[in-house]
Motif scaffolding. Structure first.
Motif, PDB file in Angstrom:
ATOM      1  N   GLU A   9       0.822  -1.217   0.000  1.00 17.49           N
ATOM      2  CA  GLU A   9       0.000   0.000   0.000  1.00 17.49           C
ATOM      3  C   GLU A   9       0.854   1.264   0.000  1.00 17.49           C
ATOM      4  O   GLU A   9       0.370   2.336  -0.357  1.00 17.49           O
ATOM      5  CB  GLU A   9      -0.944   0.018   1.206  1.00 17.49           C
ATOM      6  N   THR A  12       3.463   3.282  -3.813  1.00 15.22           N
ATOM      7  CA  THR A  12       3.372   4.457  -4.684  1.00 15.22           C
ATOM      8  C   THR A  12       3.989   5.684  -4.000  1.00 15.22           C
ATOM      9  O   THR A  12       4.695   6.455  -4.635  1.00 15.22           O
ATOM     10  CB  THR A  12       1.918   4.714  -5.094  1.00 15.22           C
ATOM     11  N   MET A  44       6.071  -3.952 -10.066  1.00 13.11           N
ATOM     12  CA  MET A  44       5.394  -2.660 -10.153  1.00 13.11           C
ATOM     13  C   MET A  44       6.152  -1.731 -11.088  1.00 13.11           C
ATOM     14  O   MET A  44       5.561  -1.057 -11.940  1.00 13.11           O
ATOM     15  CB  MET A  44       5.296  -2.048  -8.744  1.00 13.11           C
ATOM     16  N   THR A  47       5.568  -2.775 -14.582  1.00 10.43           N
ATOM     17  CA  THR A  47       4.227  -2.381 -15.031  1.00 10.43           C
ATOM     18  C   THR A  47       4.251  -0.932 -15.511  1.00 10.43           C
ATOM     19  O   THR A  47       3.738  -0.612 -16.589  1.00 10.43           O
ATOM     20  CB  THR A  47       3.219  -2.535 -13.873  1.00 10.43           C
TER      21      THR A  47
ATOM     22  N   GLU B  70      -9.824  -0.121  -1.417  1.00  6.44           N
ATOM     23  CA  GLU B  70      -9.477  -0.874  -2.616  1.00  6.44           C
ATOM     24  C   GLU B  70      -8.061  -1.374  -2.405  1.00  6.44           C
ATOM     25  O   GLU B  70      -7.112  -0.690  -2.770  1.00  6.44           O
ATOM     26  CB  GLU B  70      -9.515   0.032  -3.860  1.00  6.44           C
ATOM     27  N   PRO B  71      -7.896  -2.521  -1.784  1.00 10.49           N
ATOM     28  CA  PRO B  71      -6.534  -2.965  -1.496  1.00 10.49           C
ATOM     29  C   PRO B  71      -5.718  -3.170  -2.779  1.00 10.49           C
ATOM     30  O   PRO B  71      -6.260  -3.556  -3.815  1.00 10.49           O
ATOM     31  CB  PRO B  71      -6.732  -4.286  -0.749  1.00 10.49           C
ATOM     32  N   ALA B  72      -4.423  -2.876  -2.677  1.00 12.39           N
ATOM     33  CA  ALA B  72      -3.543  -3.011  -3.835  1.00 12.39           C
ATOM     34  C   ALA B  72      -3.427  -4.475  -4.241  1.00 12.39           C
ATOM     35  O   ALA B  72      -3.292  -4.794  -5.415  1.00 12.39           O
ATOM     36  CB  ALA B  72      -2.168  -2.440  -3.509  1.00 12.39           C
ATOM     37  N   VAL B  73      -3.460  -5.347  -3.229  1.00 11.65           N
ATOM     38  CA  VAL B  73      -3.348  -6.784  -3.489  1.00 11.65           C
ATOM     39  C   VAL B  73      -4.499  -7.466  -2.763  1.00 11.65           C
ATOM     40  O   VAL B  73      -4.853  -7.065  -1.644  1.00 11.65           O
ATOM     41  CB  VAL B  73      -1.988  -7.321  -2.969  1.00 11.65           C
ATOM     42  N   LEU B 152      -3.556   7.120  -8.632  1.00 12.46           N
ATOM     43  CA  LEU B 152      -2.459   6.473  -9.356  1.00 12.46           C
ATOM     44  C   LEU B 152      -2.113   5.131  -8.704  1.00 12.46           C
ATOM     45  O   LEU B 152      -1.898   4.126  -9.397  1.00 12.46           O
ATOM     46  CB  LEU B 152      -1.239   7.398  -9.351  1.00 12.46           C
ATOM     47  N   HIS B 153      -2.084   5.132  -7.375  1.00  7.82           N
ATOM     48  CA  HIS B 153      -1.740   3.909  -6.648  1.00  7.82           C
ATOM     49  C   HIS B 153      -2.737   2.790  -6.954  1.00  7.82           C
ATOM     50  O   HIS B 153      -2.362   1.667  -7.253  1.00  7.82           O
ATOM     51  CB  HIS B 153      -1.725   4.200  -5.148  1.00  7.82           C
ATOM     52  N   ARG B 156      -2.368   1.698 -10.747  1.00  5.96           N
ATOM     53  CA  ARG B 156      -1.152   0.914 -11.001  1.00  5.96           C
ATOM     54  C   ARG B 156      -1.251  -0.458 -10.370  1.00  5.96           C
ATOM     55  O   ARG B 156      -0.851  -1.466 -10.975  1.00  5.96           O
ATOM     56  CB  ARG B 156       0.065   1.633 -10.409  1.00  5.96           C
ATOM     57  N   SER B 157      -1.771  -0.507  -9.145  1.00  6.55           N
ATOM     58  CA  SER B 157      -1.874  -1.798  -8.454  1.00  6.55           C
ATOM     59  C   SER B 157      -2.754  -2.759  -9.234  1.00  6.55           C
ATOM     60  O   SER B 157      -2.456  -3.952  -9.357  1.00  6.55           O
ATOM     61  CB  SER B 157      -2.440  -1.605  -7.046  1.00  6.55           C
ATOM     62  N   ILE B 159      -3.397  -2.718 -12.482  1.00  4.48           N
ATOM     63  CA  ILE B 159      -2.764  -3.131 -13.734  1.00  4.48           C
ATOM     64  C   ILE B 159      -1.674  -4.176 -13.448  1.00  4.48           C
ATOM     65  O   ILE B 159      -1.546  -5.166 -14.164  1.00  4.48           O
ATOM     66  CB  ILE B 159      -2.167  -1.921 -14.483  1.00  4.48           C
ATOM     67  N   ARG B 160      -0.918  -3.957 -12.376  1.00  7.62           N
ATOM     68  CA  ARG B 160       0.099  -4.949 -12.023  1.00  7.62           C
ATOM     69  C   ARG B 160      -0.546  -6.297 -11.747  1.00  7.62           C
ATOM     70  O   ARG B 160      -0.094  -7.336 -12.234  1.00  7.62           O
ATOM     71  CB  ARG B 160       0.902  -4.511 -10.790  1.00  7.62           C
TER      72      ARG B 160
END
Lengths: 219, 170
Positions: A9, A12, A44, A47, B70-73, B152-153, B156-157, B159-160
């Motif tokens: 988290e 970024t 990341m 990506t 919205e967790p990144a993972v 952005l975070h 990007r998360s 898309i990764r």
């Protein structure tokens, strides 16, 4: 101790350089010890780099065509708030930067010289004419010189029509001040027409000519 | 396409933008780069258009990254103590060029970008695809720096994660 979940988290903030020194150290400490999070960080970055390398979407041919068409149709009229004025200036500039006006200008000058010659040394046309003409031209040249100086110093661009306009205004101002005080022939119509009106015209043409000076050409 | 719902409307907005750019060029003051300025016009026109059509996203939601988590993972990939349970595995393709060599990867990426919420898509597109700085993106979209970073975070998360899933399956 930062957990892997927290790291995903904060990544970024890390990549954006938006971390305090303490946060950054904790983040890097975790990375140093955790191979899995290093893999995550690498993915990341990959990506982001991959997104940067996506090929551009081509412009559809019909859109491109229509855009070009509308661009061509609007360009001359819409470059400024006063479309009509702008197009007049554009026409005048086009004309002045061409050679079209040299012949009529030359004819005018020749006619003036002829009139002076026919009038003779003692004719009403010539008396005081040199002084009056020089004053007209000088009054026209002064604002032209000022404009050119300003354009050179500020790296602006001057157009033939703007130089011609300031020359005409300067000469006209010269005429108006001359008429009242200095010129003794202000009631002699041929003198006024030839020396003063002609002088204003000559100053205007010389102003337009000044736009051709080599260092005023657009680079 | 981020703001308006259909392709022909989007194309019209782009056309309008170019015409406005040409018209406005004499008054361009170089306070930003030309590219930023053009995108600002584009975004403003698109917003106006979207509001007029009133069938796109409301713009309050554009400014707001959204409160919901919205967790990144996916959280199921972590143990209760926050360590990886299902860690990422190294990708076989080790450069963007190798990744994009396959047409399928490219299509997949484009589809994933389309699937992002409009505000995330806008930020991701401007930052990572068009290469604007965060400051420029905030300026173009009129959002705060923090919001920009959150959007952005999340983008990007996602898309990764999509790339990871795709590369695992392949």
């Amino acid at each position: 101790m930062l957990t892997c979940k927290e790291l995903t988290e904060l990544i970024t903030d890390y990549l954006e350089g938006r971390m305090s020194l303490g946060q950054r150290l904790r983040f890097q400490l975790h990375l140093g010890m955790c191979r899995r999070c290093r893999i995550y960080l690498r993915q990341m970055k990959m990506t982001i780099q991959t997104l940067g390398k996506l090929p551009d979407e081509p412009i559809p041919a019909d859109v491109r065509e229509e855009l070009l068409m509308r661009f061509r149709s609007m360009r001359p009229a819409s470059t400024a708030a006063f479309p009509a004025w702008q197009s007049i200036v554009a026409v005048v500039d086009g004309w002045l930067s061409g050679r079209g006006w040299i012949i009529p200008g030359g004819v005018l000058l020749a006619a003036a010289l002829l009139a002076v010659a026919l009038g003779g040394e003692s004719g009403p046309l010539v008396q005081g004419s040199a002084t009056c003409l020089l004053t007209e031209l000088g009054a026209g040249a002064a604002p032209v010189a000022a404009l050119i100086l300003a354009a050179t110093v500020f790296r602006g661009q001057v157009t033939a029509s703007s130089l011609a306009a300031v020359a005409a205004l300067g000469a006209l101002a010269g005429y108006l001040s001359l008429l009242g005080s200095v010129c003794p022939y202000s009631r002699v119509t041929p003198h006024v027409l030839l020396v003063h009106v002609g002088g204003i015209l000559a100053a205007t043409l010389l102003g337009a000519l000044a736009a051709r000076l080599p260092w005023l050409r657009p680079r | 396409m981020t703001f308006v719902s259909d392709r022909s409307v989007a194309e019209e907005v782009v056309q309008d933008t170019w015409l406005a750019v040409i018209r406005g060029l004499p008054s361009f003051e170089r306070r930003s780069t030309l590219k930023t300025w053009i995108f600002r016009i584009l975004v403003n026109r698109a917003k106006t258009r979207a509001m007029r059509e009133a069938r796109s996203i409301p713009f309050s939601s554009f400014e707001d990254p959204g409160g919901e988590e919205e967790p990144a993972v996916d959280p199921v990939r972590f143990l209760p103590n926050g360590m990886w349970a299902d860690p990422p595995r190294p990708w076989h393709e080790d450069s963007p060029d190798k990744l994009l060599m396959r047409q399928e990867t490219l299509r997949r990426l484009e589809r994933e970008i389309e699937k992002l919420p409009p505000n995330q898509r806008a930020v991701l597109t401007l930052r990572d695809i068009e290469g604007f700085t965060s400051e420029e993106v905030c300026n173009i979209l009129e959002i705060s720096e923090t919001n920009q970073r959150v959007l952005l975070h999340r983008a990007r998360s996602k898309i990764r994660q999509a790339l990871e899933q795709y590369l695992r399956g392949a």
